[in-house]
Design a protein around this motif. Structure first.
Motif, PDB file in Angstrom:
ATOM      1  N   VAL A  17       0.847  -1.190   0.000  1.00 17.51           N
ATOM      2  CA  VAL A  17       0.000   0.000   0.000  1.00 17.51           C
ATOM      3  C   VAL A  17       0.882   1.241   0.000  1.00 17.51           C
ATOM      4  O   VAL A  17       1.533   1.568   0.981  1.00 17.51           O
ATOM      5  CB  VAL A  17      -0.944   0.023   1.226  1.00 17.51           C
ATOM      6  CG1 VAL A  17      -1.780   1.295   1.215  1.00 17.51           C
ATOM      7  CG2 VAL A  17      -1.836  -1.201   1.217  1.00 17.51           C
ATOM      8  N   GLU A  21       1.949   2.517  -5.972  1.00 19.87           N
ATOM      9  CA  GLU A  21       1.238   1.257  -6.196  1.00 19.87           C
ATOM     10  C   GLU A  21      -0.252   1.508  -6.456  1.00 19.87           C
ATOM     11  O   GLU A  21      -0.853   0.900  -7.350  1.00 19.87           O
ATOM     12  CB  GLU A  21       1.399   0.336  -4.979  1.00 19.87           C
ATOM     13  CG  GLU A  21       2.826  -0.163  -4.759  1.00 19.87           C
ATOM     14  CD  GLU A  21       3.701   0.799  -3.969  1.00 19.87           C
ATOM     15  OE1 GLU A  21       4.821   0.425  -3.596  1.00 19.87           O
ATOM     16  OE2 GLU A  21       3.273   1.958  -3.733  1.00 19.87           O
ATOM     17  N   LYS A  22      -0.833   2.426  -5.694  1.00 22.17           N
ATOM     18  CA  LYS A  22      -2.254   2.742  -5.877  1.00 22.17           C
ATOM     19  C   LYS A  22      -2.504   3.411  -7.232  1.00 22.17           C
ATOM     20  O   LYS A  22      -3.505   3.145  -7.896  1.00 22.17           O
ATOM     21  CB  LYS A  22      -2.735   3.637  -4.732  1.00 22.17           C
ATOM     22  CG  LYS A  22      -2.870   2.913  -3.399  1.00 22.17           C
ATOM     23  CD  LYS A  22      -3.060   3.871  -2.247  1.00 22.17           C
ATOM     24  CE  LYS A  22      -4.372   4.600  -2.317  1.00 22.17           C
ATOM     25  NZ  LYS A  22      -4.575   5.482  -1.140  1.00 22.17           N
ATOM     26  N   SER A  26      -4.811   1.970 -10.310  1.00 22.79           N
ATOM     27  CA  SER A  26      -5.866   2.785 -10.920  1.00 22.79           C
ATOM     28  C   SER A  26      -5.711   2.854 -12.438  1.00 22.79           C
ATOM     29  O   SER A  26      -6.701   2.796 -13.175  1.00 22.79           O
ATOM     30  CB  SER A  26      -5.847   4.203 -10.338  1.00 22.79           C
ATOM     31  OG  SER A  26      -6.149   4.193  -8.967  1.00 22.79           O
ATOM     32  N   LEU A  49      -1.628  -5.501  -1.950  1.00 21.15           N
ATOM     33  CA  LEU A  49      -2.534  -5.183  -3.059  1.00 21.15           C
ATOM     34  C   LEU A  49      -2.542  -6.229  -4.164  1.00 21.15           C
ATOM     35  O   LEU A  49      -3.195  -6.025  -5.189  1.00 21.15           O
ATOM     36  CB  LEU A  49      -2.154  -3.819  -3.656  1.00 21.15           C
ATOM     37  CG  LEU A  49      -2.330  -2.590  -2.759  1.00 21.15           C
ATOM     38  CD1 LEU A  49      -1.835  -1.342  -3.483  1.00 21.15           C
ATOM     39  CD2 LEU A  49      -3.780  -2.419  -2.329  1.00 21.15           C
ATOM     40  N   GLU A  52      -5.940  -7.339  -5.528  1.00 22.56           N
ATOM     41  CA  GLU A  52      -6.617  -6.300  -6.308  1.00 22.56           C
ATOM     42  C   GLU A  52      -6.006  -6.185  -7.700  1.00 22.56           C
ATOM     43  O   GLU A  52      -6.716  -6.016  -8.690  1.00 22.56           O
ATOM     44  CB  GLU A  52      -6.539  -4.964  -5.583  1.00 22.56           C
ATOM     45  CG  GLU A  52      -7.460  -4.871  -4.366  1.00 22.56           C
ATOM     46  CD  GLU A  52      -7.547  -3.448  -3.840  1.00 22.56           C
ATOM     47  OE1 GLU A  52      -8.017  -2.573  -4.580  1.00 22.56           O
ATOM     48  OE2 GLU A  52      -7.137  -3.226  -2.683  1.00 22.56           O
ATOM     49  N   CYS A 256      -3.602   1.042   7.828  1.00 23.90           N
ATOM     50  CA  CYS A 256      -3.995   1.073   6.409  1.00 23.90           C
ATOM     51  C   CYS A 256      -5.486   0.782   6.296  1.00 23.90           C
ATOM     52  O   CYS A 256      -5.989  -0.123   6.963  1.00 23.90           O
ATOM     53  CB  CYS A 256      -3.199   0.047   5.616  1.00 23.90           C
ATOM     54  SG  CYS A 256      -1.437   0.423   5.528  1.00 23.90           S
ATOM     55  N   HIS A 258      -9.228   0.610   3.742  1.00 22.65           N
ATOM     56  CA  HIS A 258      -9.858   0.526   2.433  1.00 22.65           C
ATOM     57  C   HIS A 258     -11.179   1.292   2.416  1.00 22.65           C
ATOM     58  O   HIS A 258     -11.932   1.204   1.443  1.00 22.65           O
ATOM     59  CB  HIS A 258     -10.099  -0.944   2.057  1.00 22.65           C
ATOM     60  CG  HIS A 258      -8.823  -1.719   1.862  1.00 22.65           C
ATOM     61  ND1 HIS A 258      -8.057  -1.610   0.721  1.00 22.65           N
ATOM     62  CD2 HIS A 258      -8.173  -2.592   2.670  1.00 22.65           C
ATOM     63  CE1 HIS A 258      -6.987  -2.387   0.823  1.00 22.65           C
ATOM     64  NE2 HIS A 258      -7.038  -2.984   1.989  1.00 22.65           N
TER      65      HIS A 258
END
Length: 373
Positions: A17, A21-22, A26, A49, A52, A256, A258
């Motif tokens: 996280v 990375e996010k 996306s 992640l 995901e 962390c 979500h």
């Protein structure tokens, strides 16, 4: 371009996280699958992640390395490249960039693109890695800098030609701004005002400075609470500092999460006290929710916040000024409302994920056309 789909291999250090990375997740979620096929290679073992990523990408490889400086990584990456035969290799984060570029180059990949997210990492690099970066830049087609501040760093410190760098800001999916987002119970039960911050618990994020500002804020607003979202190596030190300042009832470490939409919905003021920052995706998220923001005047942050217009810029490492600005905003709700409307508009116009993904896709297409010619 021919009618076949374009294979894009993303190489990144880990799937934990973090901001980079996010952002990558996306991009993969929103990539046009009629044109592109994504592949993901992580240097590390499976991380937070990974599931995901696998939900949106059928081809995710986790190499299982624990040491960033292991050159044997190059062989593994090269083997995967030879198997997949990607049209473009797109690297993220410094160590993945070095090893990924080398592997792609010796595997004969024509298209090598790098996204630079951070400013602080370069100060810690060993001399060898500095020269490896400069060398591998020679056979890199394009570097995406997530802010003009990073572009300038690359030009000044690494002698990268400005023509090789394109600034494409990080973007967020404005669909996350849900009016019906549920505020989690541990936040809903807190008294207002609530100050919030998001970021991995690392010293460059400046959480200790924000914590030190809290006694000054609580002196004026005894019911004030600070919620800290994120985890990392500094957590124990920060919790000990909180205890030392007798702020345990007012400062809450939520780890962390979500359920950021619900948390951002609940907070009154967002503080981003980073000592160094490439751009700051969490700051953009807070702006999207219309939160008044106080942020350090470092790196790419002034490209988001204009002092006195859609928030306040402050010098880093100054708890007193953080407290002064927080207290000022809490005493001026009309100004907070004006800032809220400006920030929502800013994100739509400048940091929309859909437009950012289109810019990246256009870069891929341009690269393929240049190969064909």
């Amino acid at each position: 371009m021919s009618g076949r789909k374009i294979k894009i291999m993303y190489i990144i250090t880990s799937l934990g996280v973090g901001g980079a990375e996010k952002i990558l997740l996306s991009i993969i979620k929103n990539l046009n699958r009629k044109i592109f096929i994504p592949y993901v290679v992580s240097l590390y073992q499976e991380n937070t992640l990974v599931n995901e990523f696998r939900e949106y990408c059928d081809n995710v490889y986790c190499l299982g390395y624990h040491i960033k400086y292991n050159p044997l990584i190059v062989r593994k990456i090269r083997n995967i490249i030879m198997k997949v035969k990607p049209d473009i290799v797109h690297t993220h984060l410094p160590h993945a960039t070095i090893w990924g570029r080398i592997a792609a180059h010796f595997a004969g990949v024509k298209g090598i693109i790098t996204t630079e997210h951070n400013m602080s990492i370069w100060k810690k690099w060993k001399v060898l890695f500095y020269f490896l970066y400069r060398w591998t830049t020679k056979f890199t087609n394009k570097i995406i800098a997530v802010s003009h501040a990073i572009k300038q760093l690359l030009v000044d410190k690494f002698n990268v030609p400005p023509s090789k760098i394109k600034v494409i800001y990080n973007g967020i999916d404005t669909n996350i701004i849900l009016n019906n987002a549920i505020v989690p119970n541990e936040v809903a039960t807190l008294s207002h005002p609530i100050i919030g911050t998001i970021g991995r618990l690392h010293k460059i994020k400046g959480h200790d400075v924000l914590i030190k500002s809290m006694p000054l804020i609580v002196e004026k607003f005894p019911q004030c609470n600070l919620i800290i979202i994120g985890d990392g190596v500094e957590r124990l030190k920060l919790q000990m500092l909180t205890k030392k300042l007798n702020m345990e009832k007012n400062i809450h470490f939520l780890g962390c999460r979500h359920d950021l939409a619900g948390i951002l919905k609940a907070i009154d003021i967002f503080v981003f006290p980073s000592v160094e920052e490439g751009l700051g995706i969490a700051l953009i998220e807070a702006c999207a929710f219309g939160k008044p923001c106080i942020a350090s005047m470092v790196g790419g942050i002034p490209e988001i916040i204009k002092d006195g217009i859609n928030g306040y810029l402050i010098p880093p490492k100054n708890p007193k000024i953080i407290a002064e600005k927080v207290i000022y905003l809490l005493n001026n709700p009309v100004e907070c409302n004006l800032i809220a409307s400006r920030n929502k508009l800013l994100v739509i116009n400048k940091f929309s994920l859909s437009s950012i993904v289109k810019e990246i896709e256009a870069l891929y297409k341009q690269a393929i056309i240049s190969f064909d010619n």
